[in-house]
Design a protein around this motif. Structure first.
Motif, short mmCIF file in Angstrom:
data_model
loop_
_atom_site.label_atom_id
_atom_site.label_comp_id
_atom_site.label_asym_id
_atom_site.label_seq_id
_atom_site.Cartn_x
_atom_site.Cartn_y
_atom_site.Cartn_z
N SER A 111 0.84 -1.20 0.00
CA SER A 111 0.00 0.00 0.00
C SER A 111 0.88 1.25 0.00
CB SER A 111 -0.90 0.02 1.24
OG SER A 111 -0.16 0.38 2.39
N PHE A 137 -7.76 1.34 5.15
CA PHE A 137 -7.99 0.42 4.03
C PHE A 137 -9.46 0.43 3.61
CE2 PHE A 137 -4.20 -2.59 5.10
CZ PHE A 137 -3.35 -1.76 4.38
N GLU A 140 -10.46 3.71 1.95
CA GLU A 140 -9.92 3.79 0.59
C GLU A 140 -10.44 2.68 -0.32
OE1 GLU A 140 -5.70 3.76 0.90
OE2 GLU A 140 -5.58 5.74 1.85
N GLU A 141 -11.32 1.82 0.23
CA GLU A 141 -11.87 0.67 -0.50
C GLU A 141 -10.77 -0.27 -0.99
OE1 GLU A 141 -14.56 2.02 -3.50
OE2 GLU A 141 -15.99 2.82 -2.05
N ASN A 142 -9.73 -0.38 -0.16
CA ASN A 142 -8.66 -1.34 -0.46
C ASN A 142 -9.04 -2.66 0.21
OD1 ASN A 142 -6.22 -2.57 -1.08
ND2 ASN A 142 -5.06 -0.68 -0.75
N ASN A 143 -10.05 -3.31 -0.35
CA ASN A 143 -10.67 -4.46 0.31
C ASN A 143 -9.77 -5.68 0.38
OD1 ASN A 143 -13.09 -2.99 0.69
ND2 ASN A 143 -13.69 -3.44 -1.43
N ASP A 144 -8.91 -5.88 -0.60
CA ASP A 144 -8.04 -7.04 -0.59
C ASP A 144 -7.05 -6.97 0.58
OD1 ASP A 144 -9.27 -8.08 -2.80
OD2 ASP A 144 -7.77 -7.33 -4.22
N LEU A 145 -6.44 -5.80 0.78
CA LEU A 145 -5.50 -5.65 1.88
C LEU A 145 -6.21 -5.67 3.23
CD1 LEU A 145 -2.90 -3.04 0.56
CD2 LEU A 145 -2.78 -5.54 0.58
#
Length: 233
Positions: A111, A137, A140-145
């Motif tokens: 990230s 996360f 920021e819609e960083n769903n995988d992380l």
């Protein structure tokens, strides 16, 4: 259920819990706690938590400051005797800087986020930092992380951490915080489609000791070292 519509609420829960389990950020620490708790109470995902929020908000209204939270945090997590471990490394393996820390650093490397070492003194695998990282996360819609962090660290270890709070005689406000966190973790398991891990009460960590006994001995060992360094007999 459309999980994406709950992004703001979930991020807020993680942010609030992250600050409650963080010692750093002292200049701004918990300055927005009343605001956070009020907003969280307005959008309850579990109606049984209403009394927990009422209890915490009543304390803030009575004292007009989060000073009772500061004092209880110190008793639970910073006391020289029987402090509750606040890093996932220690909770998971009984010593600091273990695999949990490496996991967080590897996730961070994927990230653009980094720990501000000047303002944030805890390590990357501290409960507070991981919750604050989850908040970012999700925002920021960083769903995988977010899912990777939850699966590799939080899901496996958070129940044991919260259990230590429930069992501590100095916990009052933080027992209510732990109840909120426990219910929220169940909700997050649903969001990430993960199962609650099985509890292995007799898990051995080193020298054929149970995890709880190893943690107790290691805690006493570290306490004695701190007392010696500070000239406490």
């Amino acid at each position: 259920m459309d999980i994406s519509k709950l992004k703001i609420a979930r991020s807020l829960y993680y942010k609030c819990l992250g600050e409650l389990f963080t010692f750093s950020l002292s200049g701004q620490r918990l300055t927005h706690l009343n605001e956070y708790l009020s907003a969280m109470k307005q959008g309850l995902f579990d109606e049984s938590l209403a009394s927990c929020f009422d209890f915490l908000l009543e304390n803030l209204e009575k004292t007009q400051s989060p000073k009772d939270f500061y004092e209880e945090y110190d008793k639970l997590f910073l006391t020289l005797k029987n402090a509750i471990p606040i890093t996932f490394s220690y909770i998971e393996e009984g010593f600091e800087n273990s695999k949990a820390l490496l996991n967080v650093k590897q996730i961070l490397a994927k990230s653009s986020l980094r720990r501000n070492e000047k303002n944030f003194k805890e390590s990357e695998d501290s409960v507070g930092f991981c919750f604050l990282l989850m908040s970012e996360f999700i925002k920021e819609e960083n769903n995988d992380l977010a899912k990777e962090l939850f699966a590799k660290l939080i899901n496996k270890n958070i129940d044991e951490f919260l259990k230590l709070i429930f069992e501590n005689q100095n916990a009052n406000l933080y027992k209510q915080v732990a109840l909120i966190a426990m219910a929220f973790m169940e909700f997050e398991r649903f969001c990430f489609e993960l199962e609650k891990p099985m509890t292995i009460s007799s898990k051995k960590v080193q020298n054929d000791l149970s995890r709880s006994e190893f943690l107790r001995r290691e805690s006493n060992k570290q306490r004695r070292a701190r007392e010696k360094s500070q000239g406490i007999s």
